[in-house]
Design a protein around this motif. Structure first.
Motif, PDB file in Angstrom:
ATOM      1  N   HIS A   1      44.444  39.425  54.105  1.00  0.00           N
ATOM      2  CA  HIS A   1      43.318  40.137  53.485  1.00  0.00           C
ATOM      3  C   HIS A   1      43.825  40.915  52.272  1.00  0.00           C
ATOM      4  CE1 HIS A   1      45.124  42.988  56.322  1.00  0.00           C
ATOM      5  NE2 HIS A   1      44.765  43.930  55.476  1.00  0.00           N
TER       6      HIS A   1
ATOM      7  N   HIS B   1      43.787  44.101  49.215  1.00  0.00           N
ATOM      8  CA  HIS B   1      43.526  45.527  48.948  1.00  0.00           C
ATOM      9  C   HIS B   1      43.699  45.758  47.452  1.00  0.00           C
ATOM     10  CE1 HIS B   1      43.754  46.901  53.155  1.00  0.00           C
ATOM     11  NE2 HIS B   1      44.856  46.201  53.303  1.00  0.00           N
TER      12      HIS B   1
ATOM     13  N   HIS C   1      47.811  40.607  52.089  1.00  0.00           N
ATOM     14  CA  HIS C   1      48.822  40.654  53.147  1.00  0.00           C
ATOM     15  C   HIS C   1      48.209  40.449  54.530  1.00  0.00           C
ATOM     16  CE1 HIS C   1      48.647  45.220  54.316  1.00  0.00           C
ATOM     17  NE2 HIS C   1      47.453  44.713  54.221  1.00  0.00           N
TER      18      HIS C   1
ATOM     19  N   GLU D   1      48.774  41.790  58.720  1.00  0.00           N
ATOM     20  CA  GLU D   1      49.389  42.809  59.578  1.00  0.00           C
ATOM     21  C   GLU D   1      49.131  42.388  61.022  1.00  0.00           C
ATOM     22  OE1 GLU D   1      48.321  46.871  57.337  1.00  0.00           O
ATOM     23  OE2 GLU D   1      46.781  45.344  57.233  1.00  0.00           O
TER      24      GLU D   1
HETATM   25 FE   FE2 Z   1      45.840  45.744  55.123  1.00  0.00          FE
END
Ligand code: FE2
Length: 285
Positions: free
Chosen positions: A59, A61, A103, A105
Motif C-alpha cells: 500500500h 503513503h 510498502h 507490513e
Molecule cells: Fe503503511
C-alpha cells in the motif's frame, strides 16, 4: 509550573485495516479527531493469528511519517525500493513517506503474541516532498530511563531528569516529537516535564492510573487517547496493578490537513495530483 489537566478523551474504536488486521484506533478514527501534528494512533495486538496474519499488503503513503513500535512479536516490512526489514520486539521503525512510498507490513507472532502501535506524524508542507526514508531503531538504542517508581523508554524527544537532559533515540525534527513508553510500579506517582509549546496526550494500554491536577484526580480510561490541556508538567499516579502508558507530544503544524486514506496533503488539488501520480506510477518517482 502548571500541571496539565484533561482536555478530551477519545476512546479507541475496534476496527480493522489492511487485509483484516484488528486494531484499536483512537485519534484518526474520524478526520476531525486528531491532535496536531499527529494524525492517527493505532494499537494492534492479538493472540489469534487470524486477526492479523494477512497483515498490510502493498500500500502507498505520501506526506507524513509512520512510527511503528512493537512490544510483542515482530513485523516484517518490504518496500518498492527493495528494502527489507524485520522490526524486532521493542524496536521502532520510523518511516518518512515524504513524496511517496509503497510498502507492506506483516505482523508476526512470537510465543503466540503480537502487540504494537502505529503512530502517524504529519509533516509540514515544506517537508512533504522529501525523498522517502527509514530509521530502524533497535531496542537497545532506545534510552531506558529509570525514575523513582517508573521506567520509561524514550523513543523520541528530550526529557529533563534532575537537571540533566536525556535525548531519545530520535531527536529534533520540526515538530519536536516526544514519544515515550512508561511502565509504572503499583501505587507510585511521577511528574514529567512537557514543554508548553507541545500538544500532548497519554494512552493507557495496561493497568490503571490517574492524572493528578491540583485538587482533582481523574482515572485514565484504558485504550483511549487522553488529550491534555495546556501546561508544562504532567503528574500520573499508578493504581494497585501498576500501569503502562504512552506519552506522545509534538509542536502543532497549524496548516490545513486534507487526507485521503494513506495520503495526507494540505489541499484537495494536491490530493488529486497524488492520486494521478499513484495511478501513473509516479508516486515515488
Ligand atoms: Fe503503511
Amino acid at each position: 509550573m502548571t500541571l496539565r489537566a484533561i482536555k478530551q478523551i477519545i476512546p479507541a474504536l475496534e476496527t480493522s485495516d489492511g487485509a483484516g488486521v484488528r486494531i484499536r484506533r483512537s485519534i484518526g478514527q474520524h478526520q476531525n479527531i486528531r491532535m496536531d501534528p499527529f494524525l492517527m494512533l493505532d494499537e494492534f495486538g492479538s493472540d489469534q493469528p487470524q486477526d492479523y496474519i494477512a497483515g498490510f499488503p502493498s500500500h502507498p503513503h505520501r506526506g507524513f511519517e509512520t512510527v511503528t513500535y512493537m512490544i510483542e512479536g515482530h513485523m516484517l516490512h518490504e518496500d518498492h525500493l527493495g528494502n527489507q526489514g524485520n522490526l524486532k520486539n521493542g524496536g521502532v521503525q520510523w518511516m518518512t513517506a515524504g513524496r511517496g512510498i509503497v510498502h507492506s507490513e506483516m505482523p508476526q507472532q512470537e510465543s503466540g503474541q503480537m502487540r504494537g502501535f502505529q503512530l502517524w506524524l504529519n509533516l509540514p508542507a515544506a517537508e512533504k516532498k522529501q525523498p522517502a526514508g527509514y530509521r530502524d531503531i533497535q531496542p537497545e538504542e532506545i534510552p531506558d530511563v529509570h525514575l523513582d517508581g517508573a521506567r520509561l523508554k524514550l523513543i523520541a524527544g528530550e526529557l529533563e531528569v534532575d537537571g540533566v537532559t536525556i535525548a531519545g533515540a530520535v531527536a529534533g525534527g520540526s515538530t519536536r516529537p516526544l514519544y515515550m513508553d512508561i511502565h509504572m510500579e503499583p501505587g507510585k506517582a511521577i511528574t514529567l516535564p512537557v514543554s508548553e509549546q507541545l500538544n500532548a496526550m497519554v494512552y493507557l494500554y495496561e493497568g490503571d492510573a490517574r492524572l493528578q491536577h491540583e485538587n482533582t484526580d481523574t482515572s485514565l480510561r484504558l485504550a483511549a487517547a487522553t488529550i491534555l490541556d495546556e501546561g508544562n508538567q504532567l503528574r500520573i499516579e499508578a493504581g494497585g496493578d501498576g500501569a503502562r502508558l504512552l506519552l506522545i507530544a509534538g509542536k502543532p503544524i497549524n496548516e490545513p490537513v486534507v487526507q485521503y486514506g494513506p495520503f495526507v496533503m494540505n489541499t484537495r488539488e494536491e490530493i488529486e495530483q497524488t492520486l494521478r501520480d499513484y495511478r501513473d506510477g509516479r508516486l515515488t518517482a
